[in-house]
Design a protein around this motif. Structure first.
Motif, PDB file in Angstrom:
ATOM      1  N   PHE A  15       0.810  -1.214   0.000  1.00 40.69           N
ATOM      2  CA  PHE A  15       0.000   0.000   0.000  1.00 40.69           C
ATOM      3  C   PHE A  15       0.842   1.261   0.000  1.00 40.69           C
ATOM      4  O   PHE A  15       2.004   1.267   0.400  1.00 40.69           O
ATOM      5  N   ASP A  16       0.193   2.319  -0.488  1.00 39.67           N
ATOM      6  CA  ASP A  16       0.812   3.630  -0.580  1.00 39.67           C
ATOM      7  C   ASP A  16      -0.287   4.672  -0.447  1.00 39.67           C
ATOM      8  O   ASP A  16      -1.477   4.354  -0.531  1.00 39.67           O
ATOM      9  N   SER A  17       0.110   5.925  -0.291  1.00 40.39           N
ATOM     10  CA  SER A  17      -0.864   7.011  -0.256  1.00 40.39           C
ATOM     11  C   SER A  17      -1.562   7.179  -1.600  1.00 40.39           C
ATOM     12  O   SER A  17      -2.609   7.820  -1.675  1.00 40.39           O
ATOM     13  N   GLY A  18      -1.000   6.614  -2.647  1.00 40.25           N
ATOM     14  CA  GLY A  18      -1.603   6.734  -3.972  1.00 40.25           C
ATOM     15  C   GLY A  18      -0.932   5.804  -4.959  1.00 40.25           C
ATOM     16  O   GLY A  18      -0.763   4.620  -4.701  1.00 40.25           O
ATOM     17  N   VAL A  19      -0.492   6.374  -6.088  1.00 40.35           N
ATOM     18  CA  VAL A  19       0.058   5.545  -7.160  1.00 40.35           C
ATOM     19  C   VAL A  19       1.559   5.332  -7.031  1.00 40.35           C
ATOM     20  O   VAL A  19       2.139   4.532  -7.762  1.00 40.35           O
ATOM     21  N   GLY A  20       2.216   6.032  -6.104  1.00 39.39           N
ATOM     22  CA  GLY A  20       3.661   5.914  -5.993  1.00 39.39           C
ATOM     23  C   GLY A  20       4.137   4.497  -5.756  1.00 39.39           C
ATOM     24  O   GLY A  20       5.177   4.071  -6.276  1.00 39.39           O
ATOM     25  N   GLY A  21       3.375   3.741  -4.974  1.00 43.46           N
ATOM     26  CA  GLY A  21       3.764   2.367  -4.674  1.00 43.46           C
ATOM     27  C   GLY A  21       3.792   1.459  -5.885  1.00 43.46           C
ATOM     28  O   GLY A  21       4.333   0.343  -5.811  1.00 43.46           O
ATOM     29  N   LEU A  22       3.247   1.908  -7.012  1.00 43.09           N
ATOM     30  CA  LEU A  22       3.332   1.103  -8.232  1.00 43.09           C
ATOM     31  C   LEU A  22       4.786   0.931  -8.673  1.00 43.09           C
ATOM     32  O   LEU A  22       5.127  -0.053  -9.321  1.00 43.09           O
ATOM     33  N   SER A  23       5.648   1.895  -8.301  1.00 37.29           N
ATOM     34  CA  SER A  23       7.066   1.756  -8.635  1.00 37.29           C
ATOM     35  C   SER A  23       7.701   0.609  -7.858  1.00 37.29           C
ATOM     36  O   SER A  23       8.662  -0.022  -8.320  1.00 37.29           O
ATOM     37  N   VAL A  24       7.168   0.321  -6.662  1.00 30.85           N
ATOM     38  CA  VAL A  24       7.627  -0.827  -5.871  1.00 30.85           C
ATOM     39  C   VAL A  24       6.949  -2.103  -6.350  1.00 30.85           C
ATOM     40  O   VAL A  24       7.583  -3.152  -6.483  1.00 30.85           O
ATOM     41  N   LEU A  25       5.670  -2.012  -6.643  1.00 27.80           N
ATOM     42  CA  LEU A  25       4.913  -3.171  -7.127  1.00 27.80           C
ATOM     43  C   LEU A  25       5.561  -3.793  -8.357  1.00 27.80           C
ATOM     44  O   LEU A  25       5.647  -5.024  -8.476  1.00 27.80           O
ATOM     45  N   ARG A  26       6.031  -2.982  -9.284  1.00 25.09           N
ATOM     46  CA  ARG A  26       6.606  -3.540 -10.506  1.00 25.09           C
ATOM     47  C   ARG A  26       7.878  -4.330 -10.217  1.00 25.09           C
ATOM     48  O   ARG A  26       8.141  -5.344 -10.868  1.00 25.09           O
ATOM     49  N   HIS A  27       8.658  -3.901  -9.212  1.00 22.32           N
ATOM     50  CA  HIS A  27       9.847  -4.666  -8.829  1.00 22.32           C
ATOM     51  C   HIS A  27       9.443  -5.984  -8.166  1.00 22.32           C
ATOM     52  O   HIS A  27      10.081  -7.025  -8.395  1.00 22.32           O
ATOM     53  N   ILE A  28       8.406  -5.950  -7.329  1.00 17.77           N
ATOM     54  CA  ILE A  28       7.952  -7.173  -6.661  1.00 17.77           C
ATOM     55  C   ILE A  28       7.431  -8.176  -7.688  1.00 17.77           C
ATOM     56  O   ILE A  28       7.734  -9.374  -7.617  1.00 17.77           O
ATOM     57  N   ARG A  29       6.654  -7.712  -8.653  1.00 15.29           N
ATOM     58  CA  ARG A  29       6.134  -8.614  -9.694  1.00 15.29           C
ATOM     59  C   ARG A  29       7.269  -9.219 -10.514  1.00 15.29           C
ATOM     60  O   ARG A  29       7.204 -10.382 -10.919  1.00 15.29           O
ATOM     61  N   THR A 219      14.895   2.596  -4.721  1.00 16.69           N
ATOM     62  CA  THR A 219      15.022   1.496  -3.753  1.00 16.69           C
ATOM     63  C   THR A 219      13.982   0.391  -3.948  1.00 16.69           C
ATOM     64  O   THR A 219      13.924  -0.538  -3.155  1.00 16.69           O
ATOM     65  N   GLY A 220      13.164   0.478  -5.016  1.00 17.68           N
ATOM     66  CA  GLY A 220      12.135  -0.537  -5.220  1.00 17.68           C
ATOM     67  C   GLY A 220      12.689  -1.948  -5.324  1.00 17.68           C
ATOM     68  O   GLY A 220      12.112  -2.895  -4.786  1.00 17.68           O
ATOM     69  N   ASP A 221      13.819  -2.110  -6.000  1.00 16.01           N
ATOM     70  CA  ASP A 221      14.422  -3.438  -6.143  1.00 16.01           C
ATOM     71  C   ASP A 221      14.873  -3.977  -4.788  1.00 16.01           C
ATOM     72  O   ASP A 221      14.677  -5.157  -4.481  1.00 16.01           O
ATOM     73  N   ALA A 222      15.473  -3.108  -3.962  1.00 14.67           N
ATOM     74  CA  ALA A 222      15.924  -3.544  -2.633  1.00 14.67           C
ATOM     75  C   ALA A 222      14.746  -3.968  -1.771  1.00 14.67           C
ATOM     76  O   ALA A 222      14.834  -4.932  -0.998  1.00 14.67           O
ATOM     77  N   VAL A 223      13.616  -3.275  -1.888  1.00 11.91           N
ATOM     78  CA  VAL A 223      12.418  -3.643  -1.128  1.00 11.91           C
ATOM     79  C   VAL A 223      11.924  -5.015  -1.558  1.00 11.91           C
ATOM     80  O   VAL A 223      11.587  -5.869  -0.723  1.00 11.91           O
ATOM     81  N   ALA A 224      11.882  -5.251  -2.866  1.00  8.20           N
ATOM     82  CA  ALA A 224      11.432  -6.546  -3.374  1.00  8.20           C
ATOM     83  C   ALA A 224      12.345  -7.671  -2.888  1.00  8.20           C
ATOM     84  O   ALA A 224      11.871  -8.755  -2.513  1.00  8.20           O
ATOM     85  N   ALA A 262      -3.994   4.691 -14.060  1.00  9.86           N
ATOM     86  CA  ALA A 262      -2.614   4.781 -13.592  1.00  9.86           C
ATOM     87  C   ALA A 262      -1.885   3.454 -13.784  1.00  9.86           C
ATOM     88  O   ALA A 262      -0.723   3.435 -14.223  1.00  9.86           O
ATOM     89  N   PHE A 263      -2.536   2.344 -13.457  1.00  9.30           N
ATOM     90  CA  PHE A 263      -1.924   1.030 -13.693  1.00  9.30           C
ATOM     91  C   PHE A 263      -1.540   0.886 -15.162  1.00  9.30           C
ATOM     92  O   PHE A 263      -0.446   0.432 -15.505  1.00  9.30           O
ATOM     93  N   ASN A 264      -2.456   1.261 -16.029  1.00  6.66           N
ATOM     94  CA  ASN A 264      -2.240   1.085 -17.457  1.00  6.66           C
ATOM     95  C   ASN A 264      -1.133   1.994 -17.976  1.00  6.66           C
ATOM     96  O   ASN A 264      -0.233   1.546 -18.706  1.00  6.66           O
ATOM     97  N   SER A 265      -1.161   3.261 -17.591  1.00  6.61           N
ATOM     98  CA  SER A 265      -0.204   4.216 -18.146  1.00  6.61           C
ATOM     99  C   SER A 265       1.181   4.118 -17.513  1.00  6.61           C
ATOM    100  O   SER A 265       2.188   4.370 -18.173  1.00  6.61           O
ATOM    101  N   LEU A 266       1.226   3.741 -16.223  1.00  3.65           N
ATOM    102  CA  LEU A 266       2.500   3.756 -15.509  1.00  3.65           C
ATOM    103  C   LEU A 266       3.249   2.436 -15.587  1.00  3.65           C
ATOM    104  O   LEU A 266       4.482   2.434 -15.695  1.00  3.65           O
ATOM    105  N   ILE A 267       2.541   1.307 -15.508  1.00  3.40           N
ATOM    106  CA  ILE A 267       3.250   0.023 -15.547  1.00  3.40           C
ATOM    107  C   ILE A 267       2.635  -0.963 -16.529  1.00  3.40           C
ATOM    108  O   ILE A 267       3.039  -2.128 -16.573  1.00  3.40           O
TER     109      ILE A 267
END
Length: 287
Positions: A15-29, A219-224, A262-267
């Protein structure tokens, strides 16, 4: 205290306050492609950076309760401000869950810099946090790196609104980045999970300011990787299952249409998105 007994096939909550966490989500996926994921965007309450810490913590508890009710086996707090405000209390509230927070990548930045000068782009709340300042001092003492702190008021909002390459966003980026480059920074830490989503615009601004060979630290990769280590250590990694492919679902406290866009345009993906509200606990300190 909440008792929760996770199992390998359970989802990971992010989770995130908004769409920023999508940058972490893509590393986790990318790193953990077999895991079921649930993403929550608290866009109806964004941004977190200008809210009191106890209010942010209340939101974090409410979102965590939603994810735990969905059976989450781990939580990723994909927001620097939320990590500063709530991650310690969340680990007390959910002792049986792997909980991963995010923090600006000062250590990899100190390793990457060639001249010892590192610019840190982040929200005011993150840069003022005691945990961040302690980390900065420790790494500066250990490595000799000089960290140049730049609060980026309004930048997360611009990204949240989808203004990734607008004139206003470009001007804002130039206003924040140019002084760091003028002071000699050869490495920039993207200290908010929203910021990697405008990396292309950041690179353009660096080039327009005459910057060369400036390293950007996300740091998204390090979080994943930390999430993967914790799941493996707990025996909770989900195995590949051809009959039940990994699924991603999402919730938002604002517009489902906006989060889908946002999902579509960002990742470049199109998961199902539901609008929801969060039942807030009585106080942030109630664990």
């Amino acid at each position: 205290m909440n008792l929760h007994f996770p199992y390998p096939d359970a989802p990971v909550g992010i989770f995130d306050s908004g769409v920023g966490g999508l940058s972490v989500l893509r590393h986790i996926r990318a790193l953990l492609p077999h895991e079921h994921l649930i993403y929550v965007a608290d866009s109806g309450f964004a941004p977190y950076g200008d809210k009191p810490a106890d209010v942010v913590a209340e939101r974090c508890f409410a979102i965590a309760d939603l994810l735990v009710a969905q059976g989450a086996k781990a939580l990723v707090v994909a927001c620097n401000t939320a990590t500063v405000s709530a991650v310690r209390l969340m680990r007390t509230r959910y002792p049986d869950l792997a909980i991963v927070g995010v923090e600006p990548g000062l250590k990899p930045a100190a390793a990457a810099t060639r001249n010892g000068k590192v610019g840190v782009l982040a929200t005011e709340r993150t840069l003022a946090g005691a945990k961040f300042l302690k980390l900065r001092d420790q790494i500066a003492e250990a490595t000799g790196a000089q960290f140049l702190l730049q609060p980026c008021q309004g930048l997360a909002d611009q990204i949240e609104f989808g203004e990734l390459d607008s004139d206003e966003t470009t001007a804002m980026l130039r206003r924040y980045i140019a002084p760091l480059l003028a002071q000699g920074a050869d490495t920039l830490v993207l200290g908010c999970t929203h910021y990697p989503l405008v990396q292309a615009s950041i690179e353009d601004v660096i080039a327009s300011c005459g910057g060369r060979d400036v390293a950007l630290i996300d740091t998204g990769d390090a979080v994943a990787r930390q999430l993967g280590r914790l799941l493996e250590a707990a025996g909770l990694l989900r195995a590949f299952d051809a009959q039940v492919p990994a699924r991603l679902t999402a919730y938002t406290s604002a517009s489902a249409t906006a989060l889908s866009a946002a999902f579509n345009s960002l990742i470049g993906i199109d998961p199902p998105v539901q609008e929801t509200s969060f039942a807030l606990p009585r106080t942030a300190g109630h664990i």
